[in-house]
Design an enzyme around this catalytic site. Structure first.
Site, PDB file in Angstrom:
ATOM      1  N   HIS A  91     -43.471  76.059   5.474  1.00  0.00           N
ATOM      2  CA  HIS A  91     -42.940  75.730   4.156  1.00  0.00           C
ATOM      3  C   HIS A  91     -43.932  76.293   3.129  1.00  0.00           C
ATOM      4  O   HIS A  91     -44.542  75.569   2.372  1.00  0.00           O
ATOM      5  CB  HIS A  91     -42.728  74.225   4.015  1.00  0.00           C
ATOM      6  CG  HIS A  91     -41.755  73.822   2.941  1.00  0.00           C
ATOM      7  ND1 HIS A  91     -40.687  72.975   3.167  1.00  0.00           N
ATOM      8  CD2 HIS A  91     -41.686  74.136   1.622  1.00  0.00           C
ATOM      9  CE1 HIS A  91     -40.021  72.785   2.035  1.00  0.00           C
ATOM     10  NE2 HIS A  91     -40.618  73.486   1.076  1.00  0.00           N
ATOM     11  N   ASN A  98     -30.052  74.162   2.654  1.00  0.00           N
ATOM     12  CA  ASN A  98     -30.542  73.524   1.433  1.00  0.00           C
ATOM     13  C   ASN A  98     -29.624  73.927   0.296  1.00  0.00           C
ATOM     14  O   ASN A  98     -29.366  75.120   0.088  1.00  0.00           O
ATOM     15  CB  ASN A  98     -31.964  73.992   1.090  1.00  0.00           C
ATOM     16  CG  ASN A  98     -32.995  73.466   2.073  1.00  0.00           C
ATOM     17  OD1 ASN A  98     -32.653  72.744   3.015  1.00  0.00           O
ATOM     18  ND2 ASN A  98     -34.249  73.839   1.870  1.00  0.00           N
ATOM     19  N   TYR A 131     -28.786  73.040  -3.856  1.00  0.00           N
ATOM     20  CA  TYR A 131     -29.026  72.313  -5.110  1.00  0.00           C
ATOM     21  C   TYR A 131     -27.931  72.581  -6.129  1.00  0.00           C
ATOM     22  O   TYR A 131     -27.518  71.704  -6.864  1.00  0.00           O
ATOM     23  CB  TYR A 131     -30.400  72.687  -5.690  1.00  0.00           C
ATOM     24  CG  TYR A 131     -31.520  72.101  -4.853  1.00  0.00           C
ATOM     25  CD1 TYR A 131     -32.011  70.834  -5.101  1.00  0.00           C
ATOM     26  CD2 TYR A 131     -32.045  72.807  -3.771  1.00  0.00           C
ATOM     27  CE1 TYR A 131     -33.004  70.263  -4.312  1.00  0.00           C
ATOM     28  CE2 TYR A 131     -33.036  72.253  -2.974  1.00  0.00           C
ATOM     29  CZ  TYR A 131     -33.508  70.979  -3.249  1.00  0.00           C
ATOM     30  OH  TYR A 131     -34.477  70.417  -2.458  1.00  0.00           O
TER      31      TYR A 131
HETATM   32  C1  FCB Z   1     -36.673  73.852  -2.584  1.00  0.00           C
HETATM   33  C2  FCB Z   1     -37.943  73.708  -1.782  1.00  0.00           C
HETATM   34  C3  FCB Z   1     -38.579  72.342  -1.882  1.00  0.00           C
HETATM   35  C4  FCB Z   1     -38.450  71.760  -3.273  1.00  0.00           C
HETATM   36  C5  FCB Z   1     -37.038  71.838  -3.766  1.00  0.00           C
HETATM   37  C6  FCB Z   1     -36.808  71.231  -5.127  1.00  0.00           C
HETATM   38  O1  FCB Z   1     -36.501  75.180  -2.938  1.00  0.00           O
HETATM   39  O2  FCB Z   1     -37.722  73.969  -0.419  1.00  0.00           O
HETATM   40  O3  FCB Z   1     -39.899  72.457  -1.446  1.00  0.00           O
HETATM   41  O4  FCB Z   1     -39.351  72.346  -4.106  1.00  0.00           O
HETATM   42  O5  FCB Z   1     -36.618  73.174  -3.784  1.00  0.00           O
END
Ligand code: FCB
Length: 483
Positions: A130, A309, A311
């Site tokens: 990470h 992931n 968002y």
């Molecule tokens: C992602 C990352 C994580 C965090 C979130 C908000 O891109 O993997 O570490 O910063 O965004």
């Protein structure tokens, strides 16, 4: 069927499969602190944090949430929130400082963490990378050097040798798009290089590292589940009638999504992306020269799971947007470039959706579309949402509580989107909230709070927010809404 979250749907119960995994995620550099303890060497983020203007407020991960010293207390907190899984990352510079020999003292921290999790009945979900590359390896070229992929495999296997018998899930990389393009093209993230095609070269070497590890663990006959976590977007043309916007959306989809999905799930790079980038050079040759015979076979080694992931999605245009700055620029003051190499003309106009404190649009329906698309376009292994969450400026109230209605709404609407995808037949097996704790949000520093649990950085006091309590209830019952 509509996949938008209508008010009618929001009042009905969303019931998840009984074995659905409910978890939370963190990452080593964002929470551990203790950067110079027990033999850890500096990573690229320690170095980047000292570059003037690179990080808001000059923040760094030096202390962060002090998790390195408070780990048992944090695992107890997870247990009190009914978490079934905990996704954490291992710090390469703790385990192989300077990319050199194994440091048992560094490994011991993760041995203790895994023991503590297993003792609490929480499934350890380990991420090998990470973003905290040992600085010494960056000095030797970092991810633009092919050798880094081999050093990564060496490091990964030393972690596996220590924990392979007790950790059931291993993911290689977190969000290689960010490591490659924010790190080597845009310069928003460590190591802060802005070298155009270097992002593509880094992406290939990251994927090669992934492939080397998965291939070797398969050869060893591992019974653990192996996977990778990708950050994926939904790239919509700003004006669907405009062919230039449609082409811009295609190019962003290629660079953000298919550059990673296609080789990992189908063993090849997308033909349109290779065409779009054919004139981009690295060390005097086409960047594609870094792809050697046999690399794609390794990279396409079958996986047991895909971590997604999500968002937000993106509205993509080929027209100038006077309101837009450099994509992904954030609030740090050091000048950066667009991470989308070859797409310098592309802009991301806002759609008037509500935004979080990061300025990110809240777009839950995009998650359902993304999951259905993965299912339709790929022979995709079972999916877990490995990150999803929102930043809001939470404060501890006079009664000691932290009420975070924005995060509760974000969480519930995105869980409903996951549920809609499951109903539509997509095999989604778990959800990890980003993040367990407020933490060091990379170039944004400590100003952005993503945690289910509030952290007071002066006292290190942890206070579960309302969202944590709501999530604990969902994790215990496997359902949300419907009274
Ligand atoms: C992602 C990352 C994580 C965090 C979130 C908000 O891109 O993997 O570490 O910063 O965004």
């Amino acid at each position: 069927m509509t996949f938008l979250d209508t008010p009618a749907q929001a009042t009905t119960a969303a019931v998840f499969p009984p074995d659905f995994l409910w978890g939370a995620s963190t990452a080593a550099y964002q929470i551990e602190g203790a950067v110079a303890e027990d033999g850890r060497s500096p990573s690229i983020w320690d170095t980047f944090a000292r570059v003037p203007g690179a990080i808001v407020n000059g923040d760094s991960g030096e202390v962060a949430c002090d998790h390195y010293h408070r780990m048992p207390e944090d695992v107890a907190l997870m247990r009190s929130l009914n978490l079934g899984g905990y996704r954490f990352s291992v710090a390469w510079p703790r385990v192989r400082p300077d990319g050199g020999p194994v440091n048992q003292t560094g490994l011991d921290f993760y041995r203790r963490l895994v023991d503590e999790l297993l003792g609490a009945g929480i499934r350890p979900w380990l991420t090998l990378y990470h973003w905290d590359l040992p600085q010494t390896l960056e000095d030797a070229g970092g991810w633009t050097s092919r050798d880094t992929a081999y050093r990564f495999a060496e490091y990964a296997l030393s972690v596996y040798d220590a924990l392979g018998d007790r950790v059931p899930v291993w993911t290689t990389l977190n969000e290689p798009w960010c490591s490659a393009f924010l790190g080597y093209t845009g310069g928003q993230h460590a190591p802060g290089r802005q070298e155009g095609a270097a992002g593509l070269v880094a992406a290939h070497h990251l994927l090669l590292g992934h492939g080397l590890v998965v291939d070797e663990l398969r050869r060893r006959g591992t019974t653990a589940d192996l996977g990778i976590t990708l950050n994926l977007t939904v790239a919509d043309p700003h004006d669907p009638e405009d062919p230039r916007d449609r082409d811009a959306a295609r190019r962003i989809d290629a660079l953000h999504n298919r550059l990673f999905l296609d080789p990992v799930l189908s063993g090849r790079y997308p033909a349109d992306l290779l065409g779009d980038t054919e004139d981009l050079t690295w060390n005097g040759r086409g960047w594609q020269a870094v792809v050697h015979d046999g690399d794609l076979r390794l990279i396409g080694t079958p996986l047991d799971l895909l971590g997604v992931n999500y968002y937000k999605g993106d509205s993509v245009s080929a027209h100038p947007d006077p309101a837009a700055g450099t994509p992904h620029a954030g609030l740090a003051t050091r000048p950066t470039s667009t991470p989308f190499v070859g797409c310098e003309d592309v802009t991301f106009p806002g759609r008037g959706l509500p935004v979080t404190d990061m300025g990110w649009e809240v777009q839950p329906e995009g998650l359902t579309r993304l999951l259905r698309r993965l299912d339709a376009d790929y022979d995709v292994p079972p999916i877990h949402i490995t990150e999803n969450g929102s930043a809001y400026d939470d404060v501890v109230g006079p009664d000691g509580r932290v009420d975070d209605p924005g995060r509760v709404a974000y969480l519930e609407s995105h869980l409903r989107s996951v549920h809609a995808a499951i109903r539509a037949g997509v095999d989604v097996r778990g959800y990890f909230a980003w993040s367990l704790l407020d933490n060091f949000e990379w170039a944004w520093g400590y100003g952005q709070r993503f945690g289910l649990v509030h952290v007071d950085y002066d006292t290190q006091a942890r206070t579960p927010k309302t969202s944590a309590l709501v999530y604990a209830d969902i994790a215990a019952t496997g359902r949300l809404g419907g009274g």
